[in-house]
Structure formats: C-alpha cells, structure tokens
Design a protein around this motif. Structure first.
Motif, PDB file in Angstrom:
ATOM      1  N   GLY A   3       0.789  -1.227   0.000  1.00  0.00           N
ATOM      2  CA  GLY A   3       0.000   0.000   0.000  1.00  0.00           C
ATOM      3  C   GLY A   3       0.816   1.269   0.000  1.00  0.00           C
ATOM      4  O   GLY A   3       0.279   2.353   0.191  1.00  0.00           O
ATOM      5  N   LYS A   4       2.126   1.167  -0.242  1.00  0.00           N
ATOM      6  CA  LYS A   4       2.986   2.353  -0.168  1.00  0.00           C
ATOM      7  C   LYS A   4       2.641   3.391  -1.228  1.00  0.00           C
ATOM      8  O   LYS A   4       2.694   4.596  -0.964  1.00  0.00           O
ATOM      9  CB  LYS A   4       4.456   1.965  -0.255  1.00  0.00           C
ATOM     10  CG  LYS A   4       4.846   1.243  -1.532  1.00  0.00           C
ATOM     11  CD  LYS A   4       6.258   0.737  -1.474  1.00  0.00           C
ATOM     12  CE  LYS A   4       6.615  -0.038  -2.738  1.00  0.00           C
ATOM     13  NZ  LYS A   4       5.755  -1.246  -2.912  1.00  0.00           N
ATOM     14  N   SER A   5       2.289   2.936  -2.444  1.00  0.00           N
ATOM     15  CA  SER A   5       1.979   3.882  -3.516  1.00  0.00           C
ATOM     16  C   SER A   5       0.723   4.680  -3.204  1.00  0.00           C
ATOM     17  O   SER A   5       0.690   5.909  -3.367  1.00  0.00           O
ATOM     18  CB  SER A   5       1.802   3.143  -4.848  1.00  0.00           C
ATOM     19  OG  SER A   5       2.953   2.424  -5.194  1.00  0.00           O
ATOM     20  N   THR A   6      -0.312   3.993  -2.756  1.00  0.00           N
ATOM     21  CA  THR A   6      -1.562   4.671  -2.442  1.00  0.00           C
ATOM     22  C   THR A   6      -1.392   5.591  -1.238  1.00  0.00           C
ATOM     23  O   THR A   6      -1.959   6.685  -1.196  1.00  0.00           O
ATOM     24  CB  THR A   6      -2.682   3.646  -2.181  1.00  0.00           C
ATOM     25  OG1 THR A   6      -2.796   2.801  -3.329  1.00  0.00           O
ATOM     26  CG2 THR A   6      -4.005   4.327  -1.946  1.00  0.00           C
ATOM     27  N   LEU A   7      -0.602   5.157  -0.252  1.00  0.00           N
ATOM     28  CA  LEU A   7      -0.336   6.008   0.901  1.00  0.00           C
ATOM     29  C   LEU A   7       0.415   7.265   0.484  1.00  0.00           C
ATOM     30  O   LEU A   7       0.090   8.374   0.925  1.00  0.00           O
ATOM     31  CB  LEU A   7       0.458   5.239   1.951  1.00  0.00           C
ATOM     32  CG  LEU A   7       0.806   6.025   3.222  1.00  0.00           C
ATOM     33  CD1 LEU A   7      -0.458   6.504   3.926  1.00  0.00           C
ATOM     34  CD2 LEU A   7       1.655   5.180   4.159  1.00  0.00           C
ATOM     35  N   ALA A   8       1.420   7.106  -0.381  1.00  0.00           N
ATOM     36  CA  ALA A   8       2.172   8.266  -0.866  1.00  0.00           C
ATOM     37  C   ALA A   8       1.245   9.249  -1.572  1.00  0.00           C
ATOM     38  O   ALA A   8       1.317  10.465  -1.352  1.00  0.00           O
ATOM     39  CB  ALA A   8       3.287   7.815  -1.811  1.00  0.00           C
ATOM     40  N   ASP A   9       0.357   8.730  -2.416  1.00  0.00           N
ATOM     41  CA  ASP A   9      -0.588   9.597  -3.134  1.00  0.00           C
ATOM     42  C   ASP A   9      -1.534  10.300  -2.162  1.00  0.00           C
ATOM     43  O   ASP A   9      -1.863  11.481  -2.336  1.00  0.00           O
ATOM     44  CB  ASP A   9      -1.403   8.773  -4.136  1.00  0.00           C
ATOM     45  CG  ASP A   9      -0.575   8.300  -5.328  1.00  0.00           C
ATOM     46  OD1 ASP A   9       0.518   8.852  -5.551  1.00  0.00           O
ATOM     47  OD2 ASP A   9      -1.032   7.376  -6.030  1.00  0.00           O
ATOM     48  N   ALA A  10      -1.976   9.580  -1.121  1.00  0.00           N
ATOM     49  CA  ALA A  10      -2.908  10.165  -0.153  1.00  0.00           C
ATOM     50  C   ALA A  10      -2.247  11.275   0.654  1.00  0.00           C
ATOM     51  O   ALA A  10      -2.855  12.323   0.912  1.00  0.00           O
ATOM     52  CB  ALA A  10      -3.446   9.083   0.783  1.00  0.00           C
ATOM     53  N   VAL A  11      -1.004  11.061   1.060  1.00  0.00           N
ATOM     54  CA  VAL A  11      -0.291  12.095   1.813  1.00  0.00           C
ATOM     55  C   VAL A  11      -0.053  13.318   0.934  1.00  0.00           C
ATOM     56  O   VAL A  11      -0.243  14.466   1.363  1.00  0.00           O
ATOM     57  CB  VAL A  11       1.039  11.548   2.374  1.00  0.00           C
ATOM     58  CG1 VAL A  11       1.873  12.675   2.989  1.00  0.00           C
ATOM     59  CG2 VAL A  11       0.765  10.471   3.424  1.00  0.00           C
TER      60      VAL A  11
END
Length: 213
Positions: A34-42
């Motif tokens: 989930g690192k990509s989605t977390l990066a986008d969310a931040v």
C-alpha cells in the motif's frame, strides 16, 4: 490501522521545520503493502502545489533489457532497476538547483518506464519518494537513506498483502494460478529482503483499508 490525517500533519511539520528547504520523504514497503496509495494520499492531503510523488518504479530496467539479461522472471529484484540512475535523480531533487527535474514513471500496461513523465518543479517543498529498496544497505541503494529527511515503512498483515498482490497480477493479465505463483515466488523473495530493512525506518505505519498498491 493508521489514519492518513496524522501522517499528512507529520509531513507538513517536516516541511515547516525545514526552514524553506526541500524535504524528501521516503515511503517504503513490500509489493502490495500500500505504499503507492499512501504516498498519493499524503501528497493529496498536503496539496498538489506543495507535494509531488516520485515512484522508484520508474527506474525499472526496460523489459527488452531484462530479456537480454535473462532476468524477466526476477523483475522487481534490486538488480533489475537502474539504481545508480535513481540515486542520481534523488541528488538532483535534493540539490534543488534546477527549475524542473523530470522523473520517469512506470507504466504497467507497457511493462516499461516512461522518461520525463513526472515534473518536480523547484518551488515544490515536499517530494515523496516511494519504493521497495529505499532502505537497502547494499550499494548503490545504501546511498538513498542519506538523501531522505525521513523514512516511513508500511507494515501490513501478510495474508492481506498477498491477497492484494495476487489480485493486482490478475488485473494486469496473469491467470490466477500464475499470479499466485509469482506472488509466492519472486515477489516473496523481494518482500523478505525489503522486510529486513524495516528497522532502518524512522516510522512504521499501517495502511488504511482503502490502500491497495
């Protein structure tokens, strides 16, 4: 699970404490964590004018080069990236002495990176770099950590991670059987290597239920 709001606040605080300098934040995790989605969310929480995401995946070696090297079956392993090129890009981003630095983007539909796809303007204060091997201690990956203001490691239940990863492989054309074999084979060896670097992170976070990349 970690709500994204405290992480957005932490990212904003890093920028505020940088005294006008640029902050490069690293988000690390295994495939499917989930690192990509977390990066986008931040980045979305901080705001498009103040944050940009640069994925490490843009530095995948071209599929034709992996075929030449007989490394297609291990695509995603540390030696299947242009790691030196990635480090060089990070140094340019940290230096912040160019009007715009262009980063590549990986396109799963093409199975290749696309050069110059992500602009990083000089006036953007927060650059979020996400990828598998930001905390690896083997060269040249071992140069990455020193270029990051802070690093976050995304932790997730292993069964959930595998479920997401298999679903992703299926979505991009593998049969369920082939997807599971790849997730439990090559991907799993990569995941174990990544997990061994988790202790170097400044913060460990758990993704929200919506995170799936």
């Amino acid at each position: 699970m970690t709500s994204v709001e405290p992480l957005v606040a932490r990212a904003r605080s890093l920028v505020a404490n940088a005294g006008g300098g640029r902050v490069v934040l690293g988000i690390v995790g295994a495939p499917g964590s989930g690192k990509s989605t977390l990066a986008d969310a931040v980045a979305a929480g901080v705001g498009a004018a103040d944050a940009v995401v640069v994925p490490m995946d843009g530095f995948h070696l071209a599929h034709t080069e992996l075929e030449r090297l007989d490394r297609v079956s291990r695509k995603g392993a540390p030696d299947t990236f242009d790691a030196a090129g990635f480090v060089a890009l990070l140094r340019r981003i940290v230096a912040r002495d160019e009007d715009v630095v262009y980063a590549p983007e990986y396109r799963r539909d093409l199975r290749n990176g696309v050069a110059g796809a992500i602009p990083v303007p000089r006036d953007v204060p927060l650059v979020i770099v996400e990828g598998n091997y930001l905390l690896l201690d083997s060269p040249p990956w071992d140069q990455v950590a020193g270029l990051l203001a802070e690093s976050w490691f995304v932790e997730i239940d292993e069964a959930a991670r595998l479920e997401r990863l298999i679903a992703r492989h299926v979505a991009f054309g593998r049969t369920p059987e082939a997807a599971r074999a790849h997730a439990l084979g090559s991907d799993q060896r990569n995941a174990e290597l990544i997990a061994a670097s988790a202790h170097r992170a400044d913060l460990r976070v758990a993704p929200s239920p919506t995170v799936d990349r």
